[in-house]
Design a protein around this motif. Structure first.
Motif, short mmCIF file in Angstrom:
data_model
loop_
_atom_site.label_atom_id
_atom_site.label_comp_id
_atom_site.label_asym_id
_atom_site.label_seq_id
_atom_site.Cartn_x
_atom_site.Cartn_y
_atom_site.Cartn_z
N GLY A 142 -3.70 3.41 -2.01
CA GLY A 142 -4.59 2.48 -2.44
C GLY A 142 -3.53 1.20 -2.24
O GLY A 142 -2.09 2.01 -2.43
N ARG A 143 -4.02 0.50 -2.80
CA ARG A 143 -3.16 -1.13 -3.00
C ARG A 143 -3.23 -0.72 -4.43
O ARG A 143 -2.80 -0.72 -5.55
N TRP A 189 2.90 0.43 3.19
CA TRP A 189 2.87 -0.83 4.44
C TRP A 189 3.20 -2.13 3.43
O TRP A 189 2.94 -2.25 2.37
N ILE A 235 0.49 -1.55 0.37
CA ILE A 235 -0.20 0.03 -0.16
C ILE A 235 1.16 1.05 0.20
O ILE A 235 1.49 0.98 0.78
#
Lengths: 292, 616
Positions: B372-373, B439, B366
């Motif tokens: 977003g992803r 992340w 992320i």
């Protein structure tokens, strides 16, 4: 400039077409960016303050940015926003003199372009010229509406067009002359296209920057305004196409067209607004004068 | 979602886009300064030398003094003096280079068996003092402090003092400092930002060797695929090349890297830009200094579009092989040739460490939260996959440990090429102040996790189908909770290289802790200790017969008996060694005290007999 013109529709057809084409290309270019690539809103949305406001309006964090496993509000709307630009693109073609709803929508479209310019401004660490140089793009939908509602030669329309040109060229000139750090891609495009070294590229950019400011002044002086507008149209066209000219290559997928062409297209107001002014300020031909 | 909800969200969207940022930004501005003020301060002439960086390698001292702008009429000469037997002696003199105001010194035949106080002098007033350390060959443990991502923006906590970092480096008495990139985030004013970096870190840099690697932001662009010095014109620079003029890039590299040991292959690339990839031997640790980005191919127009940016892949169902296009380069042949030679050379070396900007995988899922992803990011060293594998093949041949940064997310990975965990380990350090959050959050739990480990650890495939095994990730908080450093997972790394045990310990510390305080905690997953030999120990391998030597810690090399290809070269620890090797193949084993000059076993196979080797 705003005096009575008998054959108004004939006299104003070409200038109006410039504005219509400029607005069409600008929105079409940005539609492509939003549809094929992505609008540059991340810099505005990824802020503590933005999330605080979203929270006050009832959005949770997961709803706002997604859970990680799925998209949130931000990603979904960024992906969908291209529709708004497409609608504006169509409206630039369909809007007519008394299409008040379409005109209102185009003014709202101008707001979208202001937002894009603001995003660029924030992304550039709030360099003022970054916002200012988008003046032509931000104002062209409003100019089209003014030209339809008030007339292309109306004082307000022409003054707004002058403001748009001055914003574009003053912003560009501020970078080229070095009042703000000259963006690397200015040097890059100059070097790639002309094959010159750094010192020559810098000299050329400084010269172009001075001429940008001369345009800003010249366009306000009746004696030289047509020449200034013509130069601005030519220079605006060259700087717009510089991106695909410098970047496209036979070796790239689609020759790099999907990467670069829209960069020229969405900058159409940079040369079509000056061209509008050049045409508005032309002297009526004898046949037109006789009719008058 | 009901109609009311949809309307509410639509209203929210409108308000956010048009009014939200401006209105609340003003509120925030009352709490914290909005933007960093970056300027070149006027300094007294006695303080015109801002800071100095140095390395010592192969009995050559290279030191670069960084000056504030000189005034018209001031002398351009800068002198380097060392204190010998209580007397200051001038050992070098150079003219300051006006573009960037750097003064690079070079002193050959340097005696690295002693420490020497030094001072850089300019004119009659300016003096800057520090210490050239002795080569710590007699220390069992070499400590390398690692940093990356030095945002100075208040929004990232970049305006918070770095004194905690200074204090901690002094407390652990680091032998080497490693700044892996993005020391500077200003894309147009590197010089001003580099001076600020010097004011912030000069206190620790002046007294110990430092390695600083310029990365994308240092050279003035958001991402960098250098393509051997091409000129980039595309917004975002994914077309490859440099956005800023070559002369700007040269200035950046002169400021940050001219104190490094001489490049092993100094041929320039396009636009007159130099190279700095080389090795630094310090304390019998052989560091390879790499340039991940300099030769790397830009993806725009070369790979099929898979996402909202030419370098981003959002589509999880894409074919990873489709982006591993022919001709795409990662490290480039010149660096690979260097690495192959470096991995074989164990003179004065007991352990090997590769230092570079970033890690050899897609190490985050992320990006930026609001973005977003992301399935895969071609800015990472996970792409191109063939180049990634080739780099890892070279590094594992020397059992090299990889120390890097760039990701804004601290991680530990064990990399795999043909199978999980068959290549080297990497430690990506956290940012000093985190510009952009990422992340590590795989959707599926990892396989073969350590007992009790989080689900994000274990064996995974990254977005390019590269085999990776995660052991730790210092993920930031999910919500951007104010401007505190540690909610954004800021910090720094420490790597302890123990030559006696051949163990490598990775530590990952948050900001504003005292690392010597027993109650201070590292990020979850750290510290972690591995063996040097874990950097090439595939799970599928078996063991050859034990080798015992009549000399201490010789160099051993395994060569495929059929192909003649070197499997690996390593300096063993002590007088015995049990080589690992793939099953079903035969190897010739070479050995020697400092180089594998003598064939000691021929046709060795897994499960073979022990051999006593005489090398005296």
């Amino acid at each position: 400039m705003s005096g009575p013109i008998v054959n108004e529709s004939h006299y104003s057809r070409l200038p109006l077409f410039c504005l219509r084409l400029g607005a069409f290309l600008c929105f079409a270019g940005w539609t492509w960016v939003h549809y094929y690539w992505e609008g540059p809103y991340g810099v505005l949305l990824w802020q503590d303050s933005t999330f605080e406001l979203a929270t006050r309006l009832g959005l949770s964090w997961d709803e706002f940015v997604g859970s990680g496993a799925d998209d949130g509000f931000v990603q979904k709307w960024i992906a969908r926003i291209w529709w708004l630009y497409l609608v504006c693109t169509v409206l630039t073609v369909t809007v007519r003199e008394r299409s008040w709803i379409q005109m209102s929508a185009l003014v709202a479209g101008s707001g979208l372009l202001v937002l894009l310019s603001y995003a660029s401004f924030v992304a550039s660490q709030r360099q003022l010229p970054m916002f200012v140089e988008h003046g032509g793009q931000m104002l062209i939908p409003i100019l089209l509406v003014m030209a339809l509602g008030l007339g292309p030669g109306h004082r307000v329309t022409v003054t707004t067009a002058i403001v748009a040109v001055i914003m574009t060229f003053a912003g560009h000139g501020s970078y080229a002359i070095g009042l703000w750090p000259t963006p690397g891609n200015f040097y890059a495009m100059t070097t790639v296209i002309l094959g010159v070294d750094y010192e020559t590229a810098q000299a050329l950019l400084r010269t172009a920057g001075v001429l940008d400011f001369l345009v800003c002044v010249g366009i306000c002086i009746p004696l030289v305004r047509r020449g200034s507008a013509l130069y601005a149209a030519g220079w605006g066209f060259l700087t717009a196409i510089a991106r695909p000219v410098a970047g496209m290559s036979w070796g790239l997928n689609y020759w790099g067209g999907d990467q670069y062409l829209h960069e020229a297209v969405l900058r159409a107001p940079h040369f079509l607004i000056p061209m509008f002014l050049f045409l508005i300020w032309r002297r009526p031909r004898p046949s037109e004068a006789q009719i008058n | 979602m009901n109609l009311h909800r949809t309307k509410s969200i639509a209203c929210c969207c409108f308000a956010l886009l048009f009014f939200g940022h401006t209105a609340l930004a003003q509120q925030n501005s009352q709490r914290r300064p909005g933007r960093a003020i970056l300027e070149i301060p006027e300094v007294p002439r006695s303080e015109v030398i801002c800071f100095a960086l140095y390395t010592v390698h192969d009995n050559t001292l290279k030191l670069t003094a960084q000056l504030y702008p000189l005034q018209s009429g001031e002398p351009t000469a800068v002198r380097l003096e060392i204190q010998k037997d209580g007397q200051w002696v001038e050992v070098a003199r150079t003219d300051v280079i006006e573009r960037g105001w750097t003064a690079p010194f070079r002193v050959e035949d340097w005696d690295d068996t002693q420490a020497y106080p030094y001072r850089v002098r300019h004119g009659s007033e300016a003096v800057y003092e520090g210490l050239i350390r002795k080569n710590p060959v007699d220390k069992d443990e070499i400590v390398v402090a690692g940093f990356t991502g030095n945002s100075i923006q208040p929004a990232h906590g970049g305006d918070i003092s770095r004194q905690d970092l200074i204090d901690n480096v002094q407390k652990v008495d680091a032998d080497l400092l490693f700044f892996s990139g993005d020391q500077v985030y200003d894309h147009n004013r590197h010089y001003a930002a580099w001076l600020k970096f010097g004011r912030d870190f000069g206190e620790i840099i002046k007294d110990r060797p430092s390695v600083s690697l310029p990365d994308d932001h240092d050279v003035g662009q958001p991402n960098l695929w250098g393509e051997s010095g091409k000129i980039s014109t595309l917004s975002g620079n994914a077309d490859g090349g440099y956005r800023q003029p070559g002369i700007y890039v040269q200035e950046v590299e002169r400021a940050q890297t001219s104190h490094l040991p001489d490049p092993v292959d100094p041929r320039k690339i396009g636009q007159g830009i130099g190279v700095y990839f080389t090795n630094l031997n310090w304390g019998d640790i052989d560091f390879a200094i790499l340039e991940d980005r300099k030769f790397k191919t830009g993806p725009a127009g070369r790979v099929p579009k898979q996402g909202p940016r030419p370098d981003h892949i959002r589509n999880p169902d894409y074919d990873p092989a489709s982006v591993d296009v022919e001709g795409a380069v990662l490290l480039g042949q010149r660096q690979l040739d260097f690495l192959d030679a470096w991995a074989r050379d164990w003179h004065d070396a007991q352990m090997k460490v590769a230092l570079s900007q970033t890690i050899f995988c897609g190490g985050a899922h992320i990006h930026g939260g609001a973005n977003g992803r992301l399935h895969a990011d071609m800015d990472s060293n996970g792409w191109p996959q063939s180049g990634r594998n080739r780099a890892l093949e070279s590094l594992r041949k020397g059992f090299a440990f990889h120390y890097a940064g760039d990701q804004h997310l601290a991680t530990i990975f064990h990399h795999g090429i043909d199978e999980h965990r068959d290549a080297i380990w990497s430690f990506c350090v956290p940012s000093i102040a985190n510009l952009y959050l990422r992340w590590w959050e795989p959707l599926q739990p990892g396989q073969n996790r350590e007992p009790g480990s989080p689900e994000y650890t274990g064996d995974h495939l990254d977005g390019f189908d590269n085999k990776v095994t995660n052991y730790a990730a210092a993920n930031p908080d999910k919500k951007p909770a104010g401007n505190l450093l540690n909610t954004r997972a800021a910090g720094f790394g420490i790597v302890r290289l123990n030559k006696k045990t051949r163990q490598i310990t990775m530590e990952c510390w948050p900001r504003n802790v005292d690392v010597t305080d027993p109650s201070a905690h590292q990020y979850p997953g750290w510290p972690l200790t591995i063996s040097q030999f874990d950097n090439y120990n595939p799970p599928s391998w078996g063991k050859l017969g034990e080798l015992t030597f009549d000399v201490d810690s010789p160099v051993v090399q395994l060569v495929d008996a059929e192909s003649g290809e070197i499997l690996y070269t390593v300096r063993v620890n002590g007088k015995s060694f049990v080589p690992g090797a793939p099953e079903g193949q035969s190897f010739d084993i070479k050995a020697g005290q400092d180089a594998p000059e003598k064939t000691v076993v021929q046709g060795a196979q897994v499960g073979g007999e022990a051999t006593a080797v005489q090398l005296k």
